[in-house]
Design an enzyme around this catalytic site. Structure first.
Site, mmCIF file in Angstrom:
data_model
loop_
_atom_site.group_PDB
_atom_site.id
_atom_site.type_symbol
_atom_site.label_atom_id
_atom_site.label_comp_id
_atom_site.label_asym_id
_atom_site.label_seq_id
_atom_site.Cartn_x
_atom_site.Cartn_y
_atom_site.Cartn_z
ATOM 1 N N GLY A 48 0.839 -1.207 0.000
ATOM 2 C CA GLY A 48 0.000 0.000 0.000
ATOM 3 C C GLY A 48 0.872 1.254 0.000
ATOM 4 N N TYR A 75 -16.364 2.746 7.490
ATOM 5 C CA TYR A 75 -14.897 2.731 7.504
ATOM 6 C C TYR A 75 -14.380 3.206 8.870
ATOM 7 C CZ TYR A 75 -10.131 4.456 6.642
ATOM 8 O OH TYR A 75 -8.784 4.734 6.740
ATOM 9 N N TRP A 80 -5.543 12.025 5.533
ATOM 10 C CA TRP A 80 -5.444 12.456 4.143
ATOM 11 C C TRP A 80 -4.109 12.045 3.504
ATOM 12 C CZ3 TRP A 80 -7.961 17.886 3.089
ATOM 13 C CH2 TRP A 80 -9.206 17.950 3.705
ATOM 14 N N ILE A 85 -4.429 -10.251 6.437
ATOM 15 C CA ILE A 85 -4.631 -10.060 7.883
ATOM 16 C C ILE A 85 -6.021 -10.473 8.347
ATOM 17 C CG2 ILE A 85 -2.863 -8.249 8.070
ATOM 18 C CD1 ILE A 85 -5.258 -6.263 8.525
HETATM 19 N N1 LIG Z 1 -5.415 6.787 2.601
HETATM 20 C C1 LIG Z 1 -5.768 7.731 3.490
HETATM 21 O O1 LIG Z 1 -6.167 8.840 3.121
HETATM 22 C C2 LIG Z 1 -5.665 7.460 4.960
HETATM 23 C C3 LIG Z 1 -6.019 8.489 5.860
HETATM 24 C C4 LIG Z 1 -5.902 8.236 7.231
HETATM 25 C C5 LIG Z 1 -5.466 7.006 7.688
HETATM 26 N N2 LIG Z 1 -5.160 6.028 6.786
HETATM 27 C C6 LIG Z 1 -4.700 4.744 7.312
HETATM 28 O O2 LIG Z 1 -3.336 4.613 6.975
HETATM 29 C C7 LIG Z 1 -3.018 3.231 6.770
HETATM 30 C C8 LIG Z 1 -2.336 3.053 5.435
HETATM 31 O O3 LIG Z 1 -3.227 3.480 4.414
HETATM 32 P P1 LIG Z 1 -2.778 3.595 2.895
HETATM 33 O O4 LIG Z 1 -3.175 4.948 2.440
HETATM 34 O O5 LIG Z 1 -1.377 3.140 2.748
HETATM 35 O O6 LIG Z 1 -3.801 2.559 2.252
HETATM 36 P P2 LIG Z 1 -3.680 1.726 0.898
HETATM 37 O O7 LIG Z 1 -2.756 2.396 -0.041
HETATM 38 O O8 LIG Z 1 -5.083 1.428 0.515
HETATM 39 O O9 LIG Z 1 -2.953 0.409 1.395
HETATM 40 C C9 LIG Z 1 -3.584 -0.521 2.211
HETATM 41 C C10 LIG Z 1 -2.997 -1.855 1.860
HETATM 42 O O10 LIG Z 1 -3.628 -2.845 2.656
HETATM 43 C C11 LIG Z 1 -3.850 -3.950 1.819
HETATM 44 N N3 LIG Z 1 -4.903 -4.816 2.328
HETATM 45 C C12 LIG Z 1 -6.250 -4.712 2.189
HETATM 46 N N4 LIG Z 1 -6.857 -5.756 2.767
HETATM 47 C C13 LIG Z 1 -5.866 -6.533 3.289
HETATM 48 C C14 LIG Z 1 -5.850 -7.759 3.966
HETATM 49 N N5 LIG Z 1 -6.976 -8.429 4.263
HETATM 50 N N6 LIG Z 1 -4.656 -8.292 4.323
HETATM 51 C C15 LIG Z 1 -3.509 -7.654 4.011
HETATM 52 N N7 LIG Z 1 -3.450 -6.496 3.363
HETATM 53 C C16 LIG Z 1 -4.626 -5.938 2.997
HETATM 54 C C17 LIG Z 1 -4.205 -3.363 0.466
HETATM 55 O O11 LIG Z 1 -3.997 -4.326 -0.532
HETATM 56 P P3 LIG Z 1 -4.792 -4.198 -1.935
HETATM 57 O O12 LIG Z 1 -4.231 -2.979 -2.595
HETATM 58 O O13 LIG Z 1 -4.431 -5.491 -2.572
HETATM 59 O O14 LIG Z 1 -6.232 -4.047 -1.570
HETATM 60 C C18 LIG Z 1 -3.207 -2.226 0.396
HETATM 61 O O15 LIG Z 1 -1.984 -2.649 -0.173
HETATM 62 C C19 LIG Z 1 -4.339 2.485 6.932
HETATM 63 O O16 LIG Z 1 -4.431 2.016 8.244
HETATM 64 C C20 LIG Z 1 -5.393 3.544 6.704
HETATM 65 O O17 LIG Z 1 -6.593 3.222 7.377
HETATM 66 C C21 LIG Z 1 -5.237 6.222 5.434
#
Ligand SMILES: NC(=O)c1ccc[n+]([C@@H]2O[C@H](COP(=O)([O-])OP(=O)(O)OC[C@H]3O[C@@H](n4cnc5c(N)ncnc54)[C@H](OP(=O)(O)O)[C@@H]3O)[C@@H](O)[C@H]2O)c1
Length: 292
Positions: free
Chosen positions: A10, A124, A150, A36
């Site tokens: 991710g 979410y 964000w 996970i």
């Molecule tokens: N994005 C935002 O704006 C944002 C804001 C605040 C907090 N966060 C938090 O920051 C963290 C990182 O987010 P990110 O932006 O890096 O998200 P991301 O780019 O969507 O990455 C999340 C990763 O988790 C993987 N994933 C999904 N289901 C899974 C499973 N069952 N087992 C293992 N891996 C799994 C996804 O794989 P696939 O690509 O194959 O689905 C993806 O590679 C998360 O905890 C998110 O809630 C994000």
């Protein structure tokens, strides 16, 4: 230190891998290798690698889709987080678990302190709040829950890359101006996580974002301005402010979700860059390697 990163492919996972300090032995499997939502899959990975630290960067992050599939969001963000915490507990590892500003309803009108009561507006946020709770219950003294907001990077699905695409394709891009938060480069967050790791025994709930605050409209304008200035875009559609009520989405979003990160600044002894500076660094990186 042996470090296992779940969600390694991710946005955050990739930046964690890229910024890993020398001397750490890091494994960062993607979902295909470690799912996970399966306790057995996590257990196998943790038992096989025997990490001293697990960083959970895996999440179901599709905020609107989660409204139509709560179960999928809870399977990953709540049950999955608990699976990671239990596996870490069993092998005596510490855990850094990443969470979100969307655990708050955004009605407070001032930055949220880490001990503010979560009141999520959608599936979410609810699933992420449940995950935080599970992590803190399973590993009360050995887990750091780090909320951020964000997130964007030069890769993955995010607002900045979407805006760049729309600015190339359209004359006018409507962007909401009445939701305020703080854009955070996944690279800044990754560096902060490694800095927390270097502090050792920090446990509890903390907040980390880049500095400042913005509306999505401000953020889009900055993307446009900076991308034009560095030649990443030759021309760009105009950005027009609109209200949330004129842009219906499946999930409700917090109108104001700036995080009070001062406790993290105190622990780490430094403050983040302003989000505009971080954005510029990311866009320059994108300019050097457009297919990052
Ligand atoms: N994005 C935002 O704006 C944002 C804001 C605040 C907090 N966060 C938090 O920051 C963290 C990182 O987010 P990110 O932006 O890096 O998200 P991301 O780019 O969507 O990455 C999340 C990763 O988790 C993987 N994933 C999904 N289901 C899974 C499973 N069952 N087992 C293992 N891996 C799994 C996804 O794989 P696939 O690509 O194959 O689905 C993806 O590679 C998360 O905890 C998110 O809630 C994000």
């Amino acid at each position: 230190l042996r470090v296992l990163i779940s969600g390694g492919t991710g946005q955050l996972g990739r930046e964690l891998l890229r910024t890993r300090p020398a001397g750490h032995v890091v494994q960062a499997p993607g979902q295909a290798d470690v799912d996970i939502s399966s306790a057995a899959s996590v257990e196998r990975a943790v038992a096989g690698f025997a990490p001293a630290l697990v960083i959970n960067a895996a999440a179901y992050t599709a905020v609107d889709a989660a409204e139509g599939d709560r179960e999928a969001a809870f399977r990953v963000n709540a049950d999955g987080a608990a699976n990671v915490a239990r596996a870490a507990a069993r092998c005596g590892a510490r855990l850094v678990h990443v969470s979100t500003d969307f655990v708050f309803d955004g009605e407070a009108g001032r930055p949220y302190a880490p001990n503010a009561a979560p009141r999520p507006l959608g599936a979410y946020g609810e699933s992420k709040a449940r995950g935080e709770q599970a992590v803190r219950e399973i590993l009360p003294d050995r887990s750091l829950v780090l909320r951020t907001s964000w997130l964007y990077a030069a890769h993955g699905r995010n607002f900045v890359l979407t805006m760049l695409k729309l600015m190339r394709e359209r004359q006018v891009i409507n962007v909401v101006c009445d939701q305020i938060g703080c854009p955070t480069w996944a690279n800044s967050l990754a560096a902060a996580i490694w800095a927390f790791v270097a502090r050792g025994e920090v446990s509890g709930i903390y907040h980390w974002s880049d500095a400042g605050a913005a509306s999505w409209y401000d953020f889009a304008c900055a993307v446009r301005e900076q991308a034009l200035a560095i030649g990443l875009l030759a021309s760009a559609g105009e950005v027009v402010p609109i209200l949330t009520r004129d842009y219906p989405t499946a999930a409700r979003r917090p109108p104001y979700s700036v995080l009070d990160c001062s406790a993290s600044w105190a622990v780490l002894g430094h403050r983040p860059r302003h989000w505009r500076e971080a954005l510029n660094a990311m866009l320059c990186e994108l300019g050097e390697s457009p297919h990052a």
